[in-house]
Design an enzyme around this catalytic site. Structure first.
Site, PDB file in Angstrom:
ATOM      1  N   LYS A 203       0.846  -1.198   0.000  1.00  0.00           N
ATOM      2  CA  LYS A 203       0.000   0.000   0.000  1.00  0.00           C
ATOM      3  C   LYS A 203       0.882   1.249   0.000  1.00  0.00           C
ATOM      4  O   LYS A 203       2.085   1.165   0.295  1.00  0.00           O
ATOM      5  CB  LYS A 203      -0.889  -0.028   1.251  1.00  0.00           C
TER       6      LYS A 203
ATOM      7  N   ARG B 220     -10.263  -0.772  15.321  1.00  0.00           N
ATOM      8  CA  ARG B 220     -10.340  -0.141  14.001  1.00  0.00           C
ATOM      9  C   ARG B 220     -11.343  -0.948  13.180  1.00  0.00           C
ATOM     10  O   ARG B 220     -12.510  -0.959  13.520  1.00  0.00           O
ATOM     11  CB  ARG B 220      -8.930  -0.101  13.395  1.00  0.00           C
TER      12      ARG B 220
ATOM     13  N   HIS C  19      -5.488  -7.626  13.316  1.00  0.00           N
ATOM     14  CA  HIS C  19      -4.347  -6.711  13.239  1.00  0.00           C
ATOM     15  C   HIS C  19      -3.992  -6.261  14.658  1.00  0.00           C
ATOM     16  O   HIS C  19      -4.875  -6.021  15.475  1.00  0.00           O
ATOM     17  CB  HIS C  19      -4.727  -5.512  12.359  1.00  0.00           C
TER      18      HIS C  19
ATOM     19  N   ARG D  83       2.072 -10.666   7.615  1.00  0.00           N
ATOM     20  CA  ARG D  83       1.901  -9.469   6.769  1.00  0.00           C
ATOM     21  C   ARG D  83       2.875  -8.370   7.179  1.00  0.00           C
ATOM     22  O   ARG D  83       2.465  -7.276   7.530  1.00  0.00           O
ATOM     23  CB  ARG D  83       0.471  -8.915   6.898  1.00  0.00           C
TER      24      ARG D  83
ATOM     25  N   TYR E 186      15.715  30.732   4.895  1.00  0.00           N
ATOM     26  CA  TYR E 186      14.593  31.513   5.423  1.00  0.00           C
ATOM     27  C   TYR E 186      14.701  31.698   6.936  1.00  0.00           C
ATOM     28  O   TYR E 186      15.012  30.750   7.659  1.00  0.00           O
ATOM     29  CB  TYR E 186      13.277  30.791   5.131  1.00  0.00           C
TER      30      TYR E 186
ATOM     31  N   CYS F 254      14.150  24.125   2.759  1.00  0.00           N
ATOM     32  CA  CYS F 254      13.191  24.861   1.927  1.00  0.00           C
ATOM     33  C   CYS F 254      12.304  23.864   1.180  1.00  0.00           C
ATOM     34  O   CYS F 254      12.453  22.658   1.337  1.00  0.00           O
ATOM     35  CB  CYS F 254      13.931  25.737   0.924  1.00  0.00           C
ATOM     36  N   MET F 255      11.399  24.370   0.360  1.00  0.00           N
ATOM     37  CA  MET F 255      10.522  23.470  -0.388  1.00  0.00           C
ATOM     38  C   MET F 255      11.322  22.553  -1.326  1.00  0.00           C
ATOM     39  O   MET F 255      11.048  21.353  -1.410  1.00  0.00           O
ATOM     40  CB  MET F 255       9.499  24.276  -1.207  1.00  0.00           C
ATOM     41  N   ASP F 256      12.310  23.125  -1.992  1.00  0.00           N
ATOM     42  CA  ASP F 256      13.023  22.359  -3.025  1.00  0.00           C
ATOM     43  C   ASP F 256      14.518  22.233  -2.777  1.00  0.00           C
ATOM     44  O   ASP F 256      15.218  21.635  -3.592  1.00  0.00           O
ATOM     45  CB  ASP F 256      12.831  23.044  -4.389  1.00  0.00           C
TER      46      ASP F 256
END
Ligand SMILES: *Cc1c(COP(=O)(O)O)cnc(C)c1O
Length: 370
Positions: free
Chosen positions: A34, A132, A161, A220, A265, A312-314
């Site tokens: 998943k 759950r 689980h 699992r 920043y 930073c973002m990138d």
């Protein structure tokens, strides 16, 4: 692309072998793939894992299962999350195996299978203490009767689980044993009713380390196969596994800052003396958690250089010292099997390695090595 996630399939093979050795030849392995195989790439990882001896795959939603089928994967695929009734036609069409735990959904599945004119295998999920998904253990036998009394539904297995199987604390060991006991009671109530429960499965990563009594017919383990023996942040490593993902980039720029000049920043880091700063094009949009700003190191030419200033973002920056021993375009390792790994990073920012791995963004290409 400078920033890449290198997927070490050789480590995945070794991790599968380590799991196999632990559980023995009779117990099957369902590999949860998943969330794009915990960020590693669902189709390539599934193909490789099946060749390496995994028998089942597990996904959350039917779209993840359809992706596997479109990728040519034929193995049984368990749908671990609750599906919607409207998704049943696609589930049946793609021959996915939903986990069911209530009458209404069993009836909807039976009706959808009738309409499609196709058989559908389901597994009954039992809630033994996670709170759950799943039926109460004492309701299992009636739900199983409901499944087996339909024309088109087959009972392929029963599952539960665990809540705290990755902890070696006594109270958690006891809790997991109690969950296993409740599950086995539900399974035996089905057997006593003269119905074959199919494949009985419970163990996740934590249980592989600490709960042999819970291996049953199939395990699992997800995180374990991706190279982390537990998600609990402690140092005990009962099973030897190696991280499969390595996040790499390139040192794309080097500049000299004068004493007193700031980086990134908010100026959270200021050069205490003349300092070379390196720029690496990996940021929080790639999945490099901003919470590690000023609190991580990057490996270049075998040396760890501290992160300076905010992520930073990138991009992010590293302190290369007063006379750098690195060169522009050198490779930079952000995390991986031979360096700081996702569990080390997670521990620093109060999360779990799962989250670090799943958050590696789609824009980061995956490169596969076997
Ligand atoms: C994700 C998942 C697993 C795998 O958990 P790990 O902790 O990664 O081993 C097993 N079973 C179910 C139902 C899951 O949703």
């Amino acid at each position: 692309m400078a920033t890449r996630a290198v997927i070490h399939l050789d480590n995945l093979r070794r991790n599968i072998e380590a799991a196999r050795k632990k559980i023995g030849p009779e117990t099957k392995i369902c590999m949860p793939v998943k969330a794009d195989a915990y960020g590693h790439g669902a189709v390539p990882v599934s193909r490789f894992a099946l060749e390496a001896g995994v028998e089942y795959l597990g996904v959350a939603g039917f779209n993840e299962g359809a992706e596997l089928r479109n990728g040519g994967i034929k193995a049984p695929v368990l749908l671990l999350s609750q599906a919607l009734p409207g998704e049943l036609p696609e589930i049946i069409d793609n021959e996915l195996t939903p986990l069911v735990s209530d009458e209404a959904f069993i009836d909807a599945a039976a009706a959808a299978a009738d309409r499609a004119g196709k058989d559908l295998t389901v597994h009954l999920k039992v809630d033994t203490g996670l709170g759950r998904l799943g039926c109460a253990p004492e309701d299992a036998v009636n739900l199983v009767r409901r499944i087996t009394s339909t024309k088109r539904l087959n009972l392929g297995g029963m599952a539960t689980h665990f809540s705290a199987s990755d902890s070696p604390l006594k109270e958690n060991l006891d809790y997991t044993r109690e969950q296993t006991r409740r599950f086995e009671e539900a399974v035996s109530s089905v057997r006593k009713a003269g119905i074959d429960p199919g494949i009985v499965h419970a163990a996740n990563t934590g249980a592989l380390s600490f709960h042999e009594e819970a291996f049953l017919n199939m395990v699992r383990p997800g995180l374990l196969l991706y190279g982390y023996s537990h998600g609990n942040g402690s140092d005990n490593a009962p099973l030897e596994v190696q991280p499969v993902m390595e996040l790499k980039s390139v040192l794309v720029s080097i500049k000299k800052l004068k004493k007193g000049e700031a980086v990134s920043y908010g100026m959270t880091w200021t050069a205490p003396s003349d300092t070379y700063i390196g720029v690496i094009p990996t940021g929080y949009a790639d999945g490099f958690p901003r919470g590690l700003s000023n609190n991580h190191s990057i490996l270049i030419r075998g040396n760890a250089y501290p992160l300076t200033g905010r992520i930073c973002m990138d991009q992010c920056m590293v302190n290369l010292g007063s006379s750098p021993e690195v060169q522009r375009w050198d490779e930079a390792v952000i995390f991986g099997p031979e360096f700081i790994n996702a569990a080390d990073m997670a521990a620093k920012i109060n999360t779990i390695p799962y989250e670090i791995l799943c958050n590696i963004n789609k824009r980061v290409p995956r490169e596969y090595y076997s």
